[in-house]
Write a protein that holds these residues in place. Structure first.
Motif, PDB file in Angstrom:
ATOM      1  N   ILE A   1       0.839  -1.203   0.000  1.00  0.00           N
ATOM      2  CA  ILE A   1       0.000   0.000   0.000  1.00  0.00           C
ATOM      3  C   ILE A   1       0.871   1.249   0.000  1.00  0.00           C
ATOM      4  O   ILE A   1       0.690   2.160  -0.807  1.00  0.00           O
ATOM      5  CB  ILE A   1      -0.939   0.014   1.218  1.00  0.00           C
ATOM      6  N   ALA A   2       1.822   1.317   0.913  1.00  0.00           N
ATOM      7  CA  ALA A   2       2.581   2.552   1.117  1.00  0.00           C
ATOM      8  C   ALA A   2       3.377   2.960  -0.111  1.00  0.00           C
ATOM      9  O   ALA A   2       3.442   4.150  -0.453  1.00  0.00           O
ATOM     10  CB  ALA A   2       3.516   2.392   2.312  1.00  0.00           C
ATOM     11  N   ASP A   3       3.974   2.003  -0.819  1.00  0.00           N
ATOM     12  CA  ASP A   3       4.826   2.362  -1.952  1.00  0.00           C
ATOM     13  C   ASP A   3       4.033   2.898  -3.135  1.00  0.00           C
ATOM     14  O   ASP A   3       4.498   3.785  -3.854  1.00  0.00           O
ATOM     15  CB  ASP A   3       5.654   1.154  -2.400  1.00  0.00           C
ATOM     16  N   ARG A   4       2.849   2.341  -3.356  1.00  0.00           N
ATOM     17  CA  ARG A   4       2.078   2.727  -4.542  1.00  0.00           C
ATOM     18  C   ARG A   4       1.106   3.864  -4.267  1.00  0.00           C
ATOM     19  O   ARG A   4       0.899   4.736  -5.111  1.00  0.00           O
ATOM     20  CB  ARG A   4       1.325   1.518  -5.084  1.00  0.00           C
ATOM     21  N   TYR A   5       0.498   3.867  -3.099  1.00  0.00           N
ATOM     22  CA  TYR A   5      -0.562   4.836  -2.800  1.00  0.00           C
ATOM     23  C   TYR A   5      -0.169   5.831  -1.710  1.00  0.00           C
ATOM     24  O   TYR A   5      -0.664   6.959  -1.699  1.00  0.00           O
ATOM     25  CB  TYR A   5      -1.835   4.108  -2.352  1.00  0.00           C
ATOM     26  N   GLY A   6       0.680   5.400  -0.786  1.00  0.00           N
ATOM     27  CA  GLY A   6       0.939   6.164   0.423  1.00  0.00           C
ATOM     28  C   GLY A   6      -0.091   5.829   1.480  1.00  0.00           C
ATOM     29  O   GLY A   6      -1.244   5.504   1.169  1.00  0.00           O
ATOM     30  N   GLU A   7       0.325   5.912   2.743  1.00  0.00           N
ATOM     31  CA  GLU A   7      -0.583   5.512   3.814  1.00  0.00           C
ATOM     32  C   GLU A   7      -1.827   6.399   3.879  1.00  0.00           C
ATOM     33  O   GLU A   7      -2.941   5.903   4.091  1.00  0.00           O
ATOM     34  CB  GLU A   7       0.136   5.574   5.170  1.00  0.00           C
ATOM     35  N   ALA A   8      -1.650   7.706   3.695  1.00  0.00           N
ATOM     36  CA  ALA A   8      -2.779   8.630   3.833  1.00  0.00           C
ATOM     37  C   ALA A   8      -3.828   8.379   2.754  1.00  0.00           C
ATOM     38  O   ALA A   8      -5.022   8.256   3.050  1.00  0.00           O
ATOM     39  CB  ALA A   8      -2.279  10.075   3.787  1.00  0.00           C
ATOM     40  N   ALA A   9      -3.385   8.281   1.498  1.00  0.00           N
ATOM     41  CA  ALA A   9      -4.338   7.983   0.422  1.00  0.00           C
ATOM     42  C   ALA A   9      -4.933   6.596   0.619  1.00  0.00           C
ATOM     43  O   ALA A   9      -6.112   6.367   0.337  1.00  0.00           O
ATOM     44  CB  ALA A   9      -3.654   8.090  -0.934  1.00  0.00           C
ATOM     45  N   GLY A  10      -4.104   5.663   1.105  1.00  0.00           N
ATOM     46  CA  GLY A  10      -4.617   4.312   1.358  1.00  0.00           C
ATOM     47  C   GLY A  10      -5.752   4.314   2.358  1.00  0.00           C
ATOM     48  O   GLY A  10      -6.741   3.592   2.192  1.00  0.00           O
ATOM     49  N   ALA A  11      -5.641   5.131   3.412  1.00  0.00           N
ATOM     50  CA  ALA A  11      -6.715   5.213   4.412  1.00  0.00           C
ATOM     51  C   ALA A  11      -7.998   5.722   3.783  1.00  0.00           C
ATOM     52  O   ALA A  11      -9.084   5.168   3.994  1.00  0.00           O
ATOM     53  CB  ALA A  11      -6.288   6.119   5.558  1.00  0.00           C
ATOM     54  N   ARG A  12      -7.881   6.779   3.008  1.00  0.00           N
ATOM     55  CA  ARG A  12      -9.076   7.365   2.372  1.00  0.00           C
ATOM     56  C   ARG A  12      -9.727   6.384   1.389  1.00  0.00           C
ATOM     57  O   ARG A  12     -10.943   6.182   1.420  1.00  0.00           O
ATOM     58  CB  ARG A  12      -8.674   8.651   1.636  1.00  0.00           C
ATOM     59  N   ILE A  13      -8.903   5.735   0.563  1.00  0.00           N
ATOM     60  CA  ILE A  13      -9.452   4.827  -0.453  1.00  0.00           C
ATOM     61  C   ILE A  13     -10.059   3.591   0.204  1.00  0.00           C
ATOM     62  O   ILE A  13     -11.115   3.101  -0.205  1.00  0.00           O
ATOM     63  CB  ILE A  13      -8.363   4.435  -1.463  1.00  0.00           C
ATOM     64  N   ALA A  14      -9.382   3.070   1.248  1.00  0.00           N
ATOM     65  CA  ALA A  14      -9.896   1.868   1.922  1.00  0.00           C
ATOM     66  C   ALA A  14     -11.263   2.123   2.541  1.00  0.00           C
ATOM     67  O   ALA A  14     -12.178   1.299   2.423  1.00  0.00           O
ATOM     68  CB  ALA A  14      -8.911   1.405   2.986  1.00  0.00           C
ATOM     69  N   LEU A  15     -11.424   3.260   3.207  1.00  0.00           N
ATOM     70  CA  LEU A  15     -12.725   3.562   3.807  1.00  0.00           C
ATOM     71  C   LEU A  15     -13.791   3.747   2.731  1.00  0.00           C
ATOM     72  O   LEU A  15     -14.921   3.274   2.880  1.00  0.00           O
ATOM     73  CB  LEU A  15     -12.614   4.806   4.687  1.00  0.00           C
ATOM     74  N   ALA A  16     -13.435   4.412   1.646  1.00  0.00           N
ATOM     75  CA  ALA A  16     -14.400   4.588   0.560  1.00  0.00           C
ATOM     76  C   ALA A  16     -14.787   3.248  -0.052  1.00  0.00           C
ATOM     77  O   ALA A  16     -15.936   3.049  -0.489  1.00  0.00           O
ATOM     78  CB  ALA A  16     -13.813   5.510  -0.508  1.00  0.00           C
ATOM     79  N   ALA A  17     -13.844   2.299  -0.073  1.00  0.00           N
ATOM     80  CA  ALA A  17     -14.104   0.993  -0.675  1.00  0.00           C
ATOM     81  C   ALA A  17     -14.945   0.084   0.203  1.00  0.00           C
ATOM     82  O   ALA A  17     -15.473  -0.924  -0.272  1.00  0.00           O
ATOM     83  CB  ALA A  17     -12.775   0.300  -0.993  1.00  0.00           C
TER      84      ALA A  17
END
Length: 494
Positions: free
Chosen positions: A274-290
Motif C-alpha cells: 500500500i505505502a509504496d504505490r498509494y501512500g498511507e494517507a491515500a490508502g486510508a481514504r481509499i480503503a474507507l471509501a471501498a
C-alpha cells in the motif's frame, strides 16, 4: 475531555459527531511501555477507534495491565488489540503468553476441541491483560509452495479442515469476551510475494479462488466479529486495486456474497504493497471509501496516523469521501466496542497443557527418527520477520532442556562464508550424532546448500524440518517454543 467539548483541528472543520466518527475508523500503533503519549491521548479523546500493541509496548504482564487501564481511563470504549496467533506469532512472550503451537500444527493434530483449548488459553491470557481484540485466526489456505508469509500460520491447504478449526477458534475466543478477526480476506495463500515487502498478486481464475473463500465463509457463519483484508491484487476479481482498496472485493464479495456485517479492518497501511504505490494517507481514504470500517496504522510514529486522519477529514470536507460511508463504518465500530471494549471481568485460568499437547500430537502424527543423545544440533533458519514477534527460540535450546549433553550451532540468516560455517560445524560435531534442521529451505537456498554440504560429509545425519515439511525425518510445523520442544522430545526419545 469529552468530544462535545473538543474543537477539532486539522484540514477540515467538521461537525463534532462526524469528526468523532472519522476517528472511530482509525487504529493506531504507538511507542513505549509506560504512559500514553500526549498526541495519542488527544486522538483517543477525539474518538480513536482502537490501538494495536506490539512487542515494543510489552515489558511484563503487570505493566501491560497498567497500560490498558490507562488507555481505558481516557475513554472506556477504546478497543485494545494485538496480533495473537500462537506458534511464535505474537507479541506477549515477556507478558507470559501461553505456549501454543500455531495453526498448521493444530491442523496436523486435527482435533478441533484441542484447537479450542489452545484458542481459549490465548484469549484468556489476553483478557487477563485487558486486551479484548485478537487479530487472529489466520483463515488463509497454505497451498502455494513458494508463499513467503502464510505457511505455518495457516491451518492447512484444505478448506474443510481450515473451516473446522476456524469455527473452534472463533467460538472459544468469543466465550472469553474477546473479539477474533479472520484474516487476510480473500486469502493471501496463493501469492509468491509478502505484501509487507511489495505488491502481491494472486493470478488465479475466479473459479480457482473459490476454495480460498470457504474458510472466510465458515468464519462469517460462526459469527466472527472482525475480518481483516489482504493487500493482494486479484486480477480475476479486480485487476486494478488490492483487496484492501477494492469496492468489488470488500463490497460485492464480502458484504453481499458472504453477507458479512461485522467490522472490516485493513492490514497495516504502512506495508509496502500500500505505502509504496498509494501512500498511507491515500490508502486510508481509499480503503474507507471501498468499504473498510477501520484502517490500521501500526508504526509507532503518530505523525503517520495523523496524516491518515487528516486525509480522511479532508476527503470528508470536500465530499470525496461520503459522510454516510464513514458514519456506517463508525456505527459498526461502536457496536463492536459495546460488545468487546471493556473486559468481561476477572479472567479465569486457562489450560496451560493444551499447547504442549497439540505440539506433541502434531510432531508425532508420523513415525519419527530413532532417538539420539548427545547430538550436535545444527539449526538453520531465516532472520525473524520484522513485523512478527520473535522471542529468540531455537532448537538447540529446546534439545538441551531435555538432553544437557547436546551441543550445537544456530545459523540465523545466510552466512558470508558458508564453507567456513560447514567446516566449523563439522569440527564442533566431531564424532557425535549430527542433527540438521532447516526452516522452509525451499525459500532460502542457502539453507539447502549448507544442508547438502553437511550431508555429503555426514550421510548419517538426521535431517528435520522446522517450517513446513520438506522431506525431513520429523517436522515441528513452526518455530514457536512449544513446537521446537515437541521436536526436541522426539529427537531425544523423551
Amino acid at each position: 475531555m469529552t468530544n462535545s467539548a473538543h474543537s477539532p483541528t486539522g484540514p477540515a472543520v467538521l461537525p463534532v459527531d462526524l469528526d468523532e466518527a472519522a476517528h472511530r475508523c482509525l487504529v493506531a500503533g504507538f511507542d513505549g511501555t509506560a504512559g500514553v503519549p500526549d498526541e495519542l491521548k488527544r486522538l483517543v479523546d477525539r474518538g480513536l477507534g482502537g490501538v494495536i500493541l506490539f512487542t515494543r509496548n510489552v515489558r511484563d504482564a503487570e505493566q501491560v495491565r497498567r497500560l490498558t487501564d490507562e488507555l481505558r481511563a481516557i475513554r472506556p470504549d477504546l478497543l485494545v488489540g494485538v496480533d495473537n496467533e500462537g506458534g511464535g506469532i505474537g507479541h506477549l512472550v515477556s507478558a507470559g503468553a501461553p505456549d501454543v503451537p500455531g495453526a498448521f500444527a493444530l491442523g496436523v493434530a486435527e482435533d478441533p476441541a484441542l484447537t479450542a483449548r489452545c484458542a481459549d488459553a490465548l484469549a484468556g491470557h489476553l483478557a487477563s491483560l485487558g486486551i479484548t481484540v485478537s487479530y487472529a485466526p489466520v483463515a488463509d489456505l497454505q497451498h502455494h509452495p513458494r508463499n513467503p508469509i502464510v505457511r505455518t500460520r495457516s491451518f492447512g491447504a484444505e478448506p474443510v479442515l481450515a473451516a473446522r478449526h476456524l469455527r473452534a477458534w472463533i467460538a472459544a475466543t468469543e466465550r472469553r469476551g474477546v473479539a477474533s478477526c479472520a484474516k487476510h480476506f480473500p486469502g493471501h495463500g496463493g501469492t509468491e510475494t509478502d505484501s509487507h515487502h511489495g505488491v502481491a498478486v494472486d493470478p488465479r481464475s475466479h473459479d480457482e479462488l473459490r476454495s480460498d473463500l470457504e474458510p472466510f465463509r465458515a468464519a462469517v457463519a460462526a459469527g466472527v466479529p472482525m475480518i481483516m483484508s489482504a493487500h493482494v491484487v486479484f486480477p480475476a476479481l479486480d485487476p486494478e486495486r488490492p483487496a484492501t482498496l477494492s469496492r468489488r472485493i470488500l463490497g460485492d464479495l464480502l458484504r453481499h456474497e458472504l453477507d458479512f456485517d461485522g467490522v472490516l479492518v485493513t492490514d497495516a497501511l504502512e506495508m509496502r504493497a500500500i505505502a509504496d504505490r498509494y501512500g498511507e494517507a491515500a490508502g486510508a481514504r481509499i480503503a474507507l471509501a471501498a468499504g473498510a470500517d477501520q484502517v490500521i496504522v501500526a508504526v509507532p510514529h503518530l505523525e503517520v496516523t495523523l496524516a491518515c486522519r487528516d486525509a480522511v477529514l479532508g476527503a470528508l470536507g470536500s465530499g470525496v469521501l461520503p459522510e454516510e460511508r464513514v458514519r456506517e463504518a463508525a456505527g459498526r465500530v461502536r457496536r463492536l466496542a459495546e460488545r468487546y471494549a471493556v473486559p468481561a471481568g476477572e479472567a479465569a485460568g486457562w489450560d496451560t497443557g493444551a499447547g504442549p499437547e497439540a505440539a506433541r500430537r502434531a510432531v508425532r502424527a508420523l513415525p519419527g527418527p530413532p532417538a539420539v543423545r548427545g547430538a550436535h544440533v545444527v539449526d538453520l533458519f531465516p532472520p525473524p520477520h520484522p513485523a512478527l514477534n520473535w522471542g529468540g527460540e531455537d532448537l538447540l535450546t529446546e534439545v538441551r532442556a531435555v538432553d544437557p549433553t547436546a551441543t550445537g550451532t544456530a545459523v540465523t540468516g545466510e552466512p558470508a562464508d558458508p564453507p567456513a560455517v560447514v567446516a566449523r560445524i563439522l569440527r564442533a560435531a566431531g564424532g557425535a550424532p549430527l542433527v540438521v534442521a532447516t526452516c522452509d529451505a525451499g525459500l532460502y537456498p542457502w539453507q539447502e546448500r549448507i544442508r547438502a554440504a553437511l550431508l555429503s560429509r555426514r550421510p548419517d545425519a538426521v535431517r528435520v524440518d522446522t517450517g513446513l515439511p520438506e522431506g525431513g525425518a520429523a517436522c515441528s510445523y513452526g518455530r514457536g517454543r512449544v513446537n521446537l520442544r515437541a521436536l526436541a522430545e522426539v529427537l531425544t526419545g523423551v
